[in-house]
Design an enzyme around this catalytic site. Sequence first.
Site, PDB file in Angstrom:
ATOM      1  N   ASP A  16      35.215  40.631  49.109  1.00 43.22           N
ATOM      2  CA  ASP A  16      35.628  39.536  48.226  1.00 43.22           C
ATOM      3  C   ASP A  16      35.896  38.228  48.956  1.00 43.22           C
ATOM      4  O   ASP A  16      36.728  37.423  48.531  1.00 43.22           O
ATOM      5  CB  ASP A  16      36.885  39.934  47.414  1.00 43.22           C
ATOM      6  CG  ASP A  16      36.651  41.171  46.584  1.00 43.22           C
ATOM      7  OD1 ASP A  16      35.503  41.373  46.141  1.00 43.22           O
ATOM      8  OD2 ASP A  16      37.609  41.929  46.370  1.00 43.22           O
ATOM      9  N   LYS A  19      31.146  35.888  49.216  1.00 46.11           N
ATOM     10  CA  LYS A  19      29.740  36.003  49.645  1.00 46.11           C
ATOM     11  C   LYS A  19      28.770  35.500  48.568  1.00 46.11           C
ATOM     12  O   LYS A  19      27.815  34.785  48.867  1.00 46.11           O
ATOM     13  CB  LYS A  19      29.412  37.479  49.967  1.00 46.11           C
ATOM     14  CG  LYS A  19      30.248  38.043  51.103  1.00 46.11           C
ATOM     15  CD  LYS A  19      30.017  39.532  51.295  1.00 46.11           C
ATOM     16  CE  LYS A  19      30.554  40.404  50.194  1.00 46.11           C
ATOM     17  NZ  LYS A  19      32.013  40.441  50.054  1.00 46.11           N
ATOM     18  N   GLY A  43      31.285  42.980  43.519  1.00 44.61           N
ATOM     19  CA  GLY A  43      31.406  42.016  42.429  1.00 44.61           C
ATOM     20  C   GLY A  43      31.308  40.646  43.068  1.00 44.61           C
ATOM     21  O   GLY A  43      32.231  40.218  43.755  1.00 44.61           O
ATOM     22  N   HIS A  44      30.154  40.019  42.929  1.00 45.27           N
ATOM     23  CA  HIS A  44      29.915  38.732  43.585  1.00 45.27           C
ATOM     24  C   HIS A  44      29.942  37.626  42.528  1.00 45.27           C
ATOM     25  O   HIS A  44      29.105  37.600  41.631  1.00 45.27           O
ATOM     26  CB  HIS A  44      28.581  38.758  44.335  1.00 45.27           C
ATOM     27  CG  HIS A  44      28.578  39.728  45.481  1.00 45.27           C
ATOM     28  ND1 HIS A  44      27.484  39.965  46.281  1.00 45.27           N
ATOM     29  CD2 HIS A  44      29.563  40.525  45.967  1.00 45.27           C
ATOM     30  CE1 HIS A  44      27.805  40.862  47.194  1.00 45.27           C
ATOM     31  NE2 HIS A  44      29.045  41.225  47.022  1.00 45.27           N
ATOM     32  N   GLN A 225      30.665  44.178  50.193  1.00 39.44           N
ATOM     33  CA  GLN A 225      31.911  44.602  50.847  1.00 39.44           C
ATOM     34  C   GLN A 225      32.180  43.730  52.082  1.00 39.44           C
ATOM     35  O   GLN A 225      31.754  42.589  52.109  1.00 39.44           O
ATOM     36  CB  GLN A 225      31.888  46.095  51.210  1.00 39.44           C
ATOM     37  CG  GLN A 225      31.954  47.021  50.011  1.00 39.44           C
ATOM     38  CD  GLN A 225      30.627  47.168  49.264  1.00 39.44           C
ATOM     39  OE1 GLN A 225      29.621  47.527  49.855  1.00 39.44           O
ATOM     40  NE2 GLN A 225      30.611  46.912  47.979  1.00 39.44           N
TER      41      GLN A 225
HETATM   42  P1  GDP Z   1      32.389  38.294  46.973  1.00 38.06           P
HETATM   43  O1  GDP Z   1      32.540  39.698  46.530  1.00 38.06           O
HETATM   44  O2  GDP Z   1      32.493  38.153  48.459  1.00 38.06           O
HETATM   45  O3  GDP Z   1      31.184  37.608  46.437  1.00 38.06           O
HETATM   46  O4  GDP Z   1      33.665  37.513  46.391  1.00 38.06           O
HETATM   47  P2  GDP Z   1      34.282  37.671  44.909  1.00 38.06           P
HETATM   48  O5  GDP Z   1      33.408  36.989  43.949  1.00 38.06           O
HETATM   49  O6  GDP Z   1      34.652  39.073  44.631  1.00 38.06           O
HETATM   50  O7  GDP Z   1      35.662  36.924  45.094  1.00 38.06           O
HETATM   51  C1  GDP Z   1      35.739  35.594  45.477  1.00 38.06           C
HETATM   52  C2  GDP Z   1      36.492  34.832  44.375  1.00 38.06           C
HETATM   53  O8  GDP Z   1      36.871  33.560  44.863  1.00 38.06           O
HETATM   54  C3  GDP Z   1      35.651  34.545  43.155  1.00 38.06           C
HETATM   55  O9  GDP Z   1      36.470  34.533  42.034  1.00 38.06           O
HETATM   56  C4  GDP Z   1      35.070  33.156  43.435  1.00 38.06           C
HETATM   57  O10 GDP Z   1      34.755  32.443  42.254  1.00 38.06           O
HETATM   58  C5  GDP Z   1      36.237  32.527  44.125  1.00 38.06           C
HETATM   59  N1  GDP Z   1      35.918  31.510  45.141  1.00 38.06           N
HETATM   60  C6  GDP Z   1      34.866  31.462  45.991  1.00 38.06           C
HETATM   61  N2  GDP Z   1      35.019  30.415  46.837  1.00 38.06           N
HETATM   62  C7  GDP Z   1      36.167  29.812  46.501  1.00 38.06           C
HETATM   63  C8  GDP Z   1      36.898  28.694  47.029  1.00 38.06           C
HETATM   64  O11 GDP Z   1      36.512  28.052  47.995  1.00 38.06           O
HETATM   65  N3  GDP Z   1      38.081  28.399  46.416  1.00 38.06           N
HETATM   66  C9  GDP Z   1      38.579  29.090  45.363  1.00 38.06           C
HETATM   67  N4  GDP Z   1      39.729  28.709  44.850  1.00 38.06           N
HETATM   68  N5  GDP Z   1      37.914  30.145  44.854  1.00 38.06           N
HETATM   69  C10 GDP Z   1      36.753  30.514  45.426  1.00 38.06           C
HETATM   70  P1  IMO Z   2      32.427  42.966  47.334  1.00 38.51           P
HETATM   71  O1  IMO Z   2      30.960  43.080  47.640  1.00 38.51           O
HETATM   72  C1  IMO Z   2      36.454  44.560  47.903  1.00 38.51           C
HETATM   73  C2  IMO Z   2      36.825  48.899  48.334  1.00 38.51           C
HETATM   74  C3  IMO Z   2      37.501  49.673  47.237  1.00 38.51           C
HETATM   75  C4  IMO Z   2      38.079  50.819  48.016  1.00 38.51           C
HETATM   76  C5  IMO Z   2      37.023  51.089  49.087  1.00 38.51           C
HETATM   77  C6  IMO Z   2      36.059  52.222  48.727  1.00 38.51           C
HETATM   78  O2  IMO Z   2      32.714  42.404  45.998  1.00 38.51           O
HETATM   79  O3  IMO Z   2      33.138  42.271  48.446  1.00 38.51           O
HETATM   80  P2  IMO Z   2      34.063  52.454  46.992  1.00 38.51           P
HETATM   81  O4  IMO Z   2      34.046  52.311  45.506  1.00 38.51           O
HETATM   82  O5  IMO Z   2      33.136  51.538  47.715  1.00 38.51           O
HETATM   83  O6  IMO Z   2      33.903  53.875  47.442  1.00 38.51           O
HETATM   84  O7  IMO Z   2      35.567  52.060  47.410  1.00 38.51           O
HETATM   85  O8  IMO Z   2      36.292  49.878  49.209  1.00 38.51           O
HETATM   86  N1  IMO Z   2      35.686  48.049  47.905  1.00 38.51           N
HETATM   87  C7  IMO Z   2      35.728  46.715  47.837  1.00 38.51           C
HETATM   88  N2  IMO Z   2      36.748  45.854  48.046  1.00 38.51           N
HETATM   89  N3  IMO Z   2      35.219  44.091  47.618  1.00 38.51           N
HETATM   90  C8  IMO Z   2      34.192  44.917  47.433  1.00 38.51           C
HETATM   91  O9  IMO Z   2      32.918  44.494  47.253  1.00 38.51           O
HETATM   92  C9  IMO Z   2      34.429  46.311  47.497  1.00 38.51           C
HETATM   93  N4  IMO Z   2      33.657  47.411  47.342  1.00 38.51           N
HETATM   94  C10 IMO Z   2      34.436  48.455  47.608  1.00 38.51           C
HETATM   95  O10 IMO Z   2      38.485  48.913  46.600  1.00 38.51           O
HETATM   96  O11 IMO Z   2      39.254  50.394  48.676  1.00 38.51           O
HETATM   97 MG    MG Z   3      33.748  40.842  45.239  1.00 38.88          MG
END
Ligand code: GDP
Ligand code: IMO
Ligand code: MG
Length: 424
Positions: A16, A19, A43-44, A225
């Site tokens: 998270d 990416k 979840g991107h 991840q």
């Molecule tokens: P990913 O899994 O690495 O793609 O990241 P996620 O989407 O799960 O989580 C990143 C969260 O931060 C999302 O809700 C994005 O919309 C948000 N986000 C990304 N870059 C920024 C930033 O620079 N500032 C803020 N406030 N939110 C951001």
């Molecule tokens: P993105 O791509 C954050 C965590 C889960 C759990 C562990 C194992 O959005 O960054 P799994 O379901 O993969 O067997 O769970 O990994 N986990 C993540 N945490 N971002 C993710 O993906 C994750 N995918 C799995 O919360 O601790």
């Molecule tokens: Mg994510």
Amino acid sequence: MKSGKVDVLLGLQWGDEGKGKVVDVLTPNYDVIARFQGGPNAGHTLEFEGEKYVLRSIPSGIFQGGKTNIIGNGVVLAPDLFMNEAKELEKSGHNLKDCLCISKKAHLIMPTHRLLDAAHEAAKGKSKVGTTGKGIGPTYTDKISRNGLRVGDIFENFKEKYAAHKARHEKMLESLKYTEYDICEVEKAWMEGIEYMKQFRIIDSEYEINKMLKNGNSILCEGAQGTMLDVDFGSYPFVTSSNTVCAGACTGLGIGPNKIGEVYGIMKAYCTRVGAGPFPTELFDDTGGKLRELGREYGAVTGRERRCGWIDLVALRYAITLNGVTQLIMMKSDVLDGFDTIKACVAYKQNGKEINHFPYNIDKGIEPIYKELPGWKTDMTKFTSEEQFPKEFNDYIDFLEKELETPIKIISIGPDRDQTIVRK
Ligand code: GDP
Ligand code: IMO
Ligand code: MG
């Protein structure tokens, strides 16, 4: 001979990091975007033109037009979830049929894999991993134990193959005393998903990718991840079941390591983790709560609260080394805009002794040693160039670059595509 390039983008913390947003921002520079591991546990999130999208299995390069997007062999795919995700995107006007390909060698997540995920978690009791419940672990387990069902299997005698795998899983569930379930509806949707997938190009992605490279195309590999969730190097056993590190791009797409150029390491200006497991810089106080609220730190897939803490330079140095990171991208710096002071963990204390490496056992007796820096107390969310950065923010960047011995090339100052500053 003209040859293209492969760059890899991956998370350096516990996932998270942001990416999805960065892949979308960088997509115009590439011809192909390819996911190399993970599955719908990811979840991107992408935000642009007032819209927000969360992608789980589909690469984050689909919104910039004219690019090829590939779901690689290293990915595990749930047909029902994939169908829902793709249909939602189509509803909002994004046609995927022409731009999305799926590897024949990607493994299928069956409904019974999800049950097994739940059963294993239940059996672990207090020491459960806190998985996303998407069947990731059991699917990769079947892959490694040579029992998996792959996308390429859907064209011949599929019903029989499916039934045999399901029967094996049912026996396993029985032995785990996990018998209270009804998957009829889920199974129906899953089979619909299988038919739906057939509308896409299902390819020998390793051949196509290498052909594209030979023809001078550029490829961006999108990790899911983060490094601290890598099955070999992360905070085991509180990890996911794939190699999230850069090497995963080679095995998850069929790309030779000598083809890889830039390795983009994505990190937050602080740190989060969702699910169970050690997190040395976790904050249990108001500051942690403030980071969660300001950063909207709730899981994109499960909606779970993300645990929040200060940036951990020990873990980041480890992650940079494992991946051969060539440049860093720092996300969510805006979340720290209002803080008086900011802390960064520069070393750990373990059993009274200062250590600088990420130890084998991080679940016991680790205490972070912090350096405190002045905050910049400036709303940067509308900034458009690095010239506008306040001195304290520049000092924070300088400090991080020195500590991490890697340049920070992009700063993200908000979730929107436009809230991105590329440093010269
Ligand atoms: P990913 O899994 O690495 O793609 O990241 P996620 O989407 O799960 O989580 C990143 C969260 O931060 C999302 O809700 C994005 O919309 C948000 N986000 C990304 N870059 C920024 C930033 O620079 N500032 C803020 N406030 N939110 C951001
Ligand atoms: P993105 O791509 C954050 C965590 C889960 C759990 C562990 C194992 O959005 O960054 P799994 O379901 O993969 O067997 O769970 O990994 N986990 C993540 N945490 N971002 C993710 O993906 C994750 N995918 C799995 O919360 O601790
Ligand atoms: Mg994510």
